[in-house]
Write a protein that holds these residues in place. Structure first.
Motif, PDB file in Angstrom:
ATOM      1  N   GLN A  33       0.838  -1.202   0.000  1.00  0.00           N
ATOM      2  CA  GLN A  33       0.000   0.000   0.000  1.00  0.00           C
ATOM      3  C   GLN A  33       0.877   1.258   0.000  1.00  0.00           C
ATOM      4  OE1 GLN A  33      -2.470   0.172   3.464  1.00  0.00           O
ATOM      5  NE2 GLN A  33      -0.795  -0.178   4.902  1.00  0.00           N
ATOM      6  N   TRP A  34       0.273   2.372  -0.421  1.00  0.00           N
ATOM      7  CA  TRP A  34       0.953   3.649  -0.383  1.00  0.00           C
ATOM      8  C   TRP A  34       0.609   4.352   0.927  1.00  0.00           C
ATOM      9  CZ3 TRP A  34       4.842   5.168  -3.286  1.00  0.00           C
ATOM     10  CH2 TRP A  34       5.015   4.594  -4.558  1.00  0.00           C
ATOM     11  N   CYS A  35       1.653   4.763   1.640  1.00  0.00           N
ATOM     12  CA  CYS A  35       1.495   5.507   2.886  1.00  0.00           C
ATOM     13  C   CYS A  35       1.911   6.953   2.614  1.00  0.00           C
ATOM     14  CB  CYS A  35       2.367   4.923   3.996  1.00  0.00           C
ATOM     15  SG  CYS A  35       2.115   3.145   4.231  1.00  0.00           S
ATOM     16  N   VAL A  36       1.011   7.879   2.887  1.00  0.00           N
ATOM     17  CA  VAL A  36       1.264   9.290   2.605  1.00  0.00           C
ATOM     18  C   VAL A  36       1.319  10.066   3.916  1.00  0.00           C
ATOM     19  CG1 VAL A  36       0.453  11.358   1.404  1.00  0.00           C
ATOM     20  CG2 VAL A  36       0.059   9.102   0.387  1.00  0.00           C
ATOM     21  N   ARG A  37       2.442  10.721   4.162  1.00  0.00           N
ATOM     22  CA  ARG A  37       2.578  11.583   5.343  1.00  0.00           C
ATOM     23  C   ARG A  37       2.744  13.028   4.884  1.00  0.00           C
ATOM     24  NH1 ARG A  37       5.809  11.524  11.016  1.00  0.00           N
ATOM     25  NH2 ARG A  37       3.851  10.505  11.529  1.00  0.00           N
ATOM     26  N   ASP A  38       1.870  13.893   5.365  1.00  0.00           N
ATOM     27  CA  ASP A  38       1.939  15.327   5.072  1.00  0.00           C
ATOM     28  C   ASP A  38       2.241  16.090   6.351  1.00  0.00           C
ATOM     29  OD1 ASP A  38       1.327  15.659   2.245  1.00  0.00           O
ATOM     30  OD2 ASP A  38      -0.637  14.828   2.728  1.00  0.00           O
ATOM     31  N   GLU A  39       3.146  17.060   6.233  1.00  0.00           N
ATOM     32  CA  GLU A  39       3.446  17.959   7.351  1.00  0.00           C
ATOM     33  C   GLU A  39       3.395  19.394   6.861  1.00  0.00           C
ATOM     34  OE1 GLU A  39       7.084  17.029   9.344  1.00  0.00           O
ATOM     35  OE2 GLU A  39       6.474  14.958   9.831  1.00  0.00           O
ATOM     36  N   LEU A  40       2.886  20.270   7.716  1.00  0.00           N
ATOM     37  CA  LEU A  40       2.773  21.681   7.366  1.00  0.00           C
ATOM     38  C   LEU A  40       3.220  22.522   8.549  1.00  0.00           C
ATOM     39  CD1 LEU A  40       1.814  23.687   5.154  1.00  0.00           C
ATOM     40  CD2 LEU A  40      -0.402  23.727   6.297  1.00  0.00           C
ATOM     41  N   LYS A  41       4.182  23.404   8.277  1.00  0.00           N
ATOM     42  CA  LYS A  41       4.705  24.297   9.306  1.00  0.00           C
ATOM     43  C   LYS A  41       4.336  25.736   8.967  1.00  0.00           C
ATOM     44  CE  LYS A  41       8.678  21.275  10.216  1.00  0.00           C
ATOM     45  NZ  LYS A  41      10.174  21.166  10.224  1.00  0.00           N
ATOM     46  N   ALA A  42       4.069  26.509  10.020  1.00  0.00           N
ATOM     47  CA  ALA A  42       3.688  27.908   9.826  1.00  0.00           C
ATOM     48  C   ALA A  42       4.490  28.797  10.757  1.00  0.00           C
ATOM     49  CB  ALA A  42       2.197  28.086  10.097  1.00  0.00           C
TER      50      ALA A  42
END
Length: 530
Positions: free
Chosen positions: A465-474
């Motif tokens: 399976q495809w594992c997608v990790r997103d991170e967003l910094k502000a």
């Protein structure tokens, strides 16, 4: 799979095209297809692009299907001729025409409508000196017109117009211009096979360029053109999704365009091209084509589908299974990954926008983070899907993209803006329309202004399976009022984008509540497994 699917899709659009047409022979705008102009009277000039709609009518006049009520109807023939003559009477003295604002002298609109008028004239065997004179005047203008921006499909359209008129009028006056334009088209083909459209590879417009070049090759065979077509067709084959859909937001111009006619013409001598249309037919049969039935763009696919029906090759090779593995178009910055029963289409120059299929089903369409930020009364939109040079790492089982979000292009026309544009175009702008076009392209289409948000996206293949990790910094979450990830967001102005396609029915992923829990220096983290 039957070719009649193409005809069925096209025939469904004819009543609307006829509704757009002023069909009254005693009307001063008889033959005009811009209903906003002649009927509603809400604009002050007719769009020259609208006269392209003569071609679907001319073709449907000669399409002998039992359920075609327009076949060989004299009224259709009359209306086509009226449309050609209105294209002539509404053009500028130099043969050019406008599309979105007065004195625009739009190269694309001039080329599309001229092609349609020439093909319609020949399709119906018309004999009209006024029409022929208009064709020549417009061709003279197109032969020497150079628009801002690199849009290969426009250049190919112009070459095809000049080729057709050379034969129709038995002249060689455009030979030099025709050869130079074709050289430009060939030089704009990347070694990976795609033709440039503004900032990169758009598989949708790519198929329109193939349609034009295949027709040119049919009229004037050329070994270099044949080689270019084979490379272009082989590339297009990779972008047909497993469900029979095509294109989307991971491409440079965000289109779901697919123009099938060129693949039938090329398929006569390169049978692999026919498999592409057969896969698309599966998608059309299942309702997965995009809807282009609006007042401005309804004509393009309608005439192309009717030509496809007419030139359909009966003897076709079998559809073969796709080859597993990775196709990494490094210069297009698009990666296609086929593993087990999954297919991933990933844009590396648009922040990792992707479509993911399992079997024949779309299971995820992702156009990256989108934030609404409020400052006083002003609300801005920061997005992760604009074209940019992102930091990218690609290994066998791991792909990562990171960079800054950008401010979405959401400029709207206001009364004041329209008044200013009209004043400019009626004074200095009419002498420098290409400059105005270039400025508008910069505001609405090209370029990116960075927003103070840093994202990283990692896609990892793990245990099937495809594992997608997103991170967003502000720098600060203050003022952020909404956050989400959508399946079909775009933020640049492209005429043929933002059309509806069934895959867009997936729900919006609302992350607003997650952001509200964050402190100033916290990072938003989202993990998903597909």
């Amino acid at each position: 799979m039957t070719k009649n699917i193409f005809a069925r899709e096209a025939l469904a659009q004819i009543p609307k095209i006829l509704t757009l047409l002023d069909r009254n022979p005693h009307s001063p705008t008889y033959g005009c297809f811009d209903r906003n102009f002649w009927q509603y009277k809400i604009i002050d000039f007719p769009s020259g692009m609208a006269q392209e709609f003569v071609l679907p009518l001319a073709l449907v006049y000669n399409t002998p299907l039992p359920d075609n009520p327009f076949y060989q109807k004299p009224a259709i023939r009359d209306w086509v001729e009226a449309g050609i003559l209105y294209a002539a009477s509404s053009a500028h003295p130099d043969g050019s025409c406008d599309d979105y604002f007065p004195f625009e002298r739009a190269g694309g609109a001039a080329a599309f409508s001229l092609l349609a008028c020439i093909e319609s004239y020949q399709e119906l065997g018309l004999n009209n000196f006024t029409a022929l004179k208009f064709f020549e005047t417009r061709a003279d203008w197109l032969a020497h017109h150079n628009e801002s921006g690199r849009l290969t499909n426009h250049q190919a359209l112009i070459v095809l117009c000049l080729e057709l008129l050379t034969n129709l009028l038995q002249t060689n006056k455009w030979d030099k211009a025709r050869v130079q334009r074709l050289e430009r088209v060939l030089s704009w083909q990347n070694r990976e096979g795609w033709f440039i459209e503004y900032e990169g590879c758009d598989p949708g417009y790519h198929t329109l360029t193939i349609s034009c070049l295949a027709r040119i090759y049919q009229l004037r065979p050329d070994p270099r053109l044949k080689e270019a077509l084979i490379k272009a067709v082989q590339l297009a084959a990779e972008f047909v999704h497993p469900d029979g859909s095509y294109g989307g937001e991971y491409t440079s111009r965000n289109t779901y365009n697919f123009f099938p006619h060129g693949f039938e013409l090329v398929g006569k001598w390169f049978p692999d091209a026919l498999r592409i249309n057969d896969r698309i037919l599966v998608g059309l049969e299942n309702g997965l084509g995009s809807c282009y039935a609006d007042d401005h763009i309804i004509g393009h696919h309608t005439w192309n589908y009717l030509l496809t029906w007419r030139d359909f090759v009966e003897n076709r090779p079998q559809i073969t299974p796709r080859t597993q593995g990775r196709i990494w178009l490094k210069e297009a910055k698009i990666l296609i990954e086929r593993r087990q029963d999954t297919e991933l289409y990933l844009s590396l120059n648009k922040g990792g926008v992707f479509k993911l299929f399992r079997g024949n089903n779309l299971i995820a369409s992702d156009t990256q983070f989108s934030l609404q930020i409020k400052s006083g009364k002003k609300v801005q939109n920061a997005v992760g899907h604009l074209v940019d040079s992102y930091q990218v790492k690609v290994s066998e089982d791991d792909i990562s993209i990171e960079g800054n979000l950008g401010w979405a292009k959401q400029k709207q026309m206001t009364t004041i803006n329209l008044m200013i544009l009209r004043v400019v175009m009626f004074t200095v702008g009419r002498f420098f329309p290409n400059l105005i076009r270039k400025l508008l392209q910069k505001v609405l289409i090209t370029g990116k202004k960075k927003a103070p948000f840093h994202f990283s996206r990692r896609l990892e293949w793990h245990q099937g399976q495809w594992c997608v990790r997103d991170e967003l910094k502000a720098k600060s979450w203050q003022g952020v009022v909404a956050v989400g990830i959508g399946g079909d967001q775009t933020s640049i102005y492209v005429v043929m984008s933002r059309t509806f396609q069934q895959g867009q029915l997936q729900p919006w992923l609302d992350l607003t509540d997650e952001v509200k829990k964050l402190n100033k220096d916290d990072t938003l983290k989202i993990d998903r497994n597909f």
